[in-house]
Write a protein that holds these residues in place. Sequence first.
Motif, PDB file in Angstrom:
ATOM      1  N   PHE A 120    -109.133   7.027  62.961  1.00 37.75           N
ATOM      2  CA  PHE A 120    -109.969   7.622  63.993  1.00 37.75           C
ATOM      3  C   PHE A 120    -109.521   7.094  65.358  1.00 37.75           C
ATOM      4  O   PHE A 120    -110.019   6.079  65.853  1.00 37.75           O
ATOM      5  CB  PHE A 120    -111.444   7.290  63.752  1.00 37.75           C
ATOM      6  CG  PHE A 120    -111.997   7.841  62.465  1.00 37.75           C
ATOM      7  CD1 PHE A 120    -111.617   9.094  61.996  1.00 37.75           C
ATOM      8  CD2 PHE A 120    -112.914   7.121  61.717  1.00 37.75           C
ATOM      9  CE1 PHE A 120    -112.125   9.615  60.825  1.00 37.75           C
ATOM     10  CE2 PHE A 120    -113.440   7.625  60.540  1.00 37.75           C
ATOM     11  CZ  PHE A 120    -113.035   8.870  60.089  1.00 37.75           C
ATOM     12  N   VAL A 127    -110.919   4.222  67.847  1.00 39.83           N
ATOM     13  CA  VAL A 127    -112.228   4.384  68.475  1.00 39.83           C
ATOM     14  C   VAL A 127    -112.978   3.062  68.584  1.00 39.83           C
ATOM     15  O   VAL A 127    -113.726   2.826  69.543  1.00 39.83           O
ATOM     16  CB  VAL A 127    -113.067   5.447  67.716  1.00 39.83           C
ATOM     17  CG1 VAL A 127    -113.480   4.939  66.331  1.00 39.83           C
ATOM     18  CG2 VAL A 127    -114.276   5.870  68.537  1.00 39.83           C
ATOM     19  N   TRP A 150    -124.060   5.443  68.214  1.00 37.43           N
ATOM     20  CA  TRP A 150    -123.019   6.474  68.283  1.00 37.43           C
ATOM     21  C   TRP A 150    -123.444   7.646  69.151  1.00 37.43           C
ATOM     22  O   TRP A 150    -122.605   8.302  69.775  1.00 37.43           O
ATOM     23  CB  TRP A 150    -122.598   6.912  66.894  1.00 37.43           C
ATOM     24  CG  TRP A 150    -121.783   5.845  66.231  1.00 37.43           C
ATOM     25  CD1 TRP A 150    -122.213   4.894  65.346  1.00 37.43           C
ATOM     26  CD2 TRP A 150    -120.387   5.573  66.458  1.00 37.43           C
ATOM     27  NE1 TRP A 150    -121.181   4.060  65.004  1.00 37.43           N
ATOM     28  CE2 TRP A 150    -120.051   4.451  65.661  1.00 37.43           C
ATOM     29  CE3 TRP A 150    -119.392   6.169  67.231  1.00 37.43           C
ATOM     30  CZ2 TRP A 150    -118.758   3.918  65.632  1.00 37.43           C
ATOM     31  CZ3 TRP A 150    -118.105   5.645  67.205  1.00 37.43           C
ATOM     32  CH2 TRP A 150    -117.804   4.532  66.418  1.00 37.43           C
ATOM     33  N   TYR A 153    -122.536   6.327  72.590  1.00 37.43           N
ATOM     34  CA  TYR A 153    -121.094   6.464  72.810  1.00 37.43           C
ATOM     35  C   TYR A 153    -120.729   7.906  73.146  1.00 37.43           C
ATOM     36  O   TYR A 153    -119.915   8.181  74.026  1.00 37.43           O
ATOM     37  CB  TYR A 153    -120.320   6.046  71.554  1.00 37.43           C
ATOM     38  CG  TYR A 153    -120.333   4.573  71.230  1.00 37.43           C
ATOM     39  CD1 TYR A 153    -120.550   3.607  72.210  1.00 37.43           C
ATOM     40  CD2 TYR A 153    -120.102   4.135  69.919  1.00 37.43           C
ATOM     41  CE1 TYR A 153    -120.550   2.251  71.895  1.00 37.43           C
ATOM     42  CE2 TYR A 153    -120.089   2.792  69.601  1.00 37.43           C
ATOM     43  CZ  TYR A 153    -120.317   1.843  70.580  1.00 37.43           C
ATOM     44  OH  TYR A 153    -120.297   0.515  70.269  1.00 37.43           O
ATOM     45  N   GLN A 154    -121.335   8.828  72.431  1.00 33.13           N
ATOM     46  CA  GLN A 154    -121.055  10.242  72.627  1.00 33.13           C
ATOM     47  C   GLN A 154    -121.469  10.698  74.029  1.00 33.13           C
ATOM     48  O   GLN A 154    -120.732  11.443  74.698  1.00 33.13           O
ATOM     49  CB  GLN A 154    -121.811  11.040  71.561  1.00 33.13           C
ATOM     50  CG  GLN A 154    -121.458  12.500  71.452  1.00 33.13           C
ATOM     51  CD  GLN A 154    -122.021  13.115  70.186  1.00 33.13           C
ATOM     52  OE1 GLN A 154    -121.294  13.699  69.407  1.00 33.13           O
ATOM     53  NE2 GLN A 154    -123.315  12.992  69.955  1.00 33.13           N
ATOM     54  N   ASN A 177    -116.426  13.893  68.881  1.00 28.77           N
ATOM     55  CA  ASN A 177    -116.031  14.119  67.491  1.00 28.77           C
ATOM     56  C   ASN A 177    -114.633  14.726  67.404  1.00 28.77           C
ATOM     57  O   ASN A 177    -113.792  14.279  66.616  1.00 28.77           O
ATOM     58  CB  ASN A 177    -117.047  15.033  66.802  1.00 28.77           C
ATOM     59  CG  ASN A 177    -116.751  15.237  65.329  1.00 28.77           C
ATOM     60  OD1 ASN A 177    -116.647  14.283  64.573  1.00 28.77           O
ATOM     61  ND2 ASN A 177    -116.613  16.489  64.922  1.00 28.77           N
ATOM     62  N   PHE A 181    -112.414  11.948  65.737  1.00 34.12           N
ATOM     63  CA  PHE A 181    -112.811  11.941  64.330  1.00 34.12           C
ATOM     64  C   PHE A 181    -112.276  13.107  63.507  1.00 34.12           C
ATOM     65  O   PHE A 181    -112.866  13.463  62.499  1.00 34.12           O
ATOM     66  CB  PHE A 181    -114.340  11.887  64.239  1.00 34.12           C
ATOM     67  CG  PHE A 181    -114.905  10.583  64.713  1.00 34.12           C
ATOM     68  CD1 PHE A 181    -114.955   9.484  63.879  1.00 34.12           C
ATOM     69  CD2 PHE A 181    -115.373  10.445  66.013  1.00 34.12           C
ATOM     70  CE1 PHE A 181    -115.463   8.281  64.309  1.00 34.12           C
ATOM     71  CE2 PHE A 181    -115.885   9.251  66.467  1.00 34.12           C
ATOM     72  CZ  PHE A 181    -115.930   8.153  65.607  1.00 34.12           C
ATOM     73  N   SER A 196    -119.466  15.865  59.212  1.00 37.12           N
ATOM     74  CA  SER A 196    -118.362  15.332  59.996  1.00 37.12           C
ATOM     75  C   SER A 196    -118.366  13.812  59.867  1.00 37.12           C
ATOM     76  O   SER A 196    -119.421  13.201  59.638  1.00 37.12           O
ATOM     77  CB  SER A 196    -118.498  15.721  61.469  1.00 37.12           C
ATOM     78  OG  SER A 196    -119.526  14.966  62.079  1.00 37.12           O
ATOM     79  N   LEU A 198    -118.239  11.605  62.178  1.00 36.95           N
ATOM     80  CA  LEU A 198    -119.122  11.026  63.185  1.00 36.95           C
ATOM     81  C   LEU A 198    -120.580  11.095  62.749  1.00 36.95           C
ATOM     82  O   LEU A 198    -121.343  10.130  62.932  1.00 36.95           O
ATOM     83  CB  LEU A 198    -118.940  11.741  64.528  1.00 36.95           C
ATOM     84  CG  LEU A 198    -119.820  11.251  65.682  1.00 36.95           C
ATOM     85  CD1 LEU A 198    -119.631   9.763  65.928  1.00 36.95           C
ATOM     86  CD2 LEU A 198    -119.534  12.047  66.957  1.00 36.95           C
ATOM     87  N   THR A 199    -120.983  12.188  62.145  1.00 33.18           N
ATOM     88  CA  THR A 199    -122.358  12.310  61.658  1.00 33.18           C
ATOM     89  C   THR A 199    -122.636  11.284  60.569  1.00 33.18           C
ATOM     90  O   THR A 199    -123.714  10.681  60.526  1.00 33.18           O
ATOM     91  CB  THR A 199    -122.621  13.729  61.134  1.00 33.18           C
ATOM     92  OG1 THR A 199    -122.377  14.670  62.180  1.00 33.18           O
ATOM     93  CG2 THR A 199    -124.053  13.877  60.653  1.00 33.18           C
ATOM     94  N   PRO A 218    -116.301   2.319  61.202  1.00 33.68           N
ATOM     95  CA  PRO A 218    -115.302   3.302  61.632  1.00 33.68           C
ATOM     96  C   PRO A 218    -113.876   2.885  61.304  1.00 33.68           C
ATOM     97  O   PRO A 218    -112.974   3.711  61.336  1.00 33.68           O
ATOM     98  CB  PRO A 218    -115.513   3.408  63.151  1.00 33.68           C
ATOM     99  CG  PRO A 218    -116.207   2.144  63.521  1.00 33.68           C
ATOM    100  CD  PRO A 218    -117.057   1.774  62.346  1.00 33.68           C
ATOM    101  N   GLU A 221    -111.826   4.450  57.229  1.00 29.71           N
ATOM    102  CA  GLU A 221    -111.860   5.914  57.256  1.00 29.71           C
ATOM    103  C   GLU A 221    -111.993   6.529  55.872  1.00 29.71           C
ATOM    104  O   GLU A 221    -112.718   7.510  55.686  1.00 29.71           O
ATOM    105  CB  GLU A 221    -110.604   6.443  57.952  1.00 29.71           C
ATOM    106  CG  GLU A 221    -110.569   6.239  59.444  1.00 29.71           C
ATOM    107  CD  GLU A 221    -110.007   4.888  59.880  1.00 29.71           C
ATOM    108  OE1 GLU A 221    -109.776   4.704  61.095  1.00 29.71           O
ATOM    109  OE2 GLU A 221    -109.817   4.018  59.003  1.00 29.71           O
TER     110      GLU A 221
END
Length: 312
Positions: A120, A127, A150, A153-154, A177, A181, A196, A198-199, A218, A221
């Motif tokens: 990622f 990330v 998160w 962060y987004q 994302n 990601f 996803s 990220l979710t 994170p 992966e």
Amino acid sequence: MPAPDAPDGFPALTSEAQAATTVPPGNRHASQPRIPFASARRTAAGNAGYDAKFERIVGVLRRDSRLIRDIKRVAGLYGIDPVHMLGAIVGEHTYNYDSLDSAQSYYVKALSYAGIRMEFSLGGEHVEEFVKRPQFDRCNAGRKDTNTLWNCYQRVWDGTFRGKRVDGTSYPQKTFNEAFFQPLFAGQSFGLGQLSPLTVLMMSDKVAKTSGLEKLSPGNEQEIYRAAMDPGRSLHYMAAILRDAIDAYRVVANVDISKNPGLTATLYNLGDPWARASEYRRRRAAGTQTWPVENYYGWLVNEKIEVLRGLL
């Protein structure tokens, strides 16, 4: 299950607020809202209409009694009606994915990801390192659950980096994302719930606390993809997403959407339930909106609710 505190940036109602008002079941739209072009294109490419896809998915679910038992069990852990989970599965595979063969096929696919190297990162920077930059200091200050962290962060990515030049580096006009990601397939989500990575990370704390599954990092992966692909795990992340949507509207807007699976399906499809609950609260206070409204995806779930309940 008690509702949590609102994440940073989303004001909760005061403790003096009255009991949440229940949103009535059914659709607010008399007819289905417009289906996005991307979904229509995928369906046309597969030479299948929406009705045919819906019937095929329902048929698969009807035959898979083990999956239905697992859905009921997991839904119970998260304090939600299992029909919310069926709505998310049916909606995803009717509009955002071509087919659902069986839960077993996802177990097999989950194993195939074990040997694939993925990372990622963006421009060679992982990330985990990227979010240590000073722009993210407010996110990293204090102890936060993974959903709050998160999401923070987004928001910083959207406001500070997305499509901008920062410290001599130009960043793509992509979502957080999309930028970090999607090391395998651009625009792709995975598994029974079409999750996803990220979710999955956002829901990691809620799932670990409720299910006993390990908290995800994170930097691992493969485990994140396994969580998305393996139905034994992905059902927990689906339930956590739906629980979070119900909590968001109860905490921020003082309404109970748990009796309207079309609304939880809509939020599952759109994401960002806390921001959407906050916007709904604003509109209701201004007198411009009475109830939360379903989109095309949630409309189908409410329209077919008796079929879905029949699976249980």
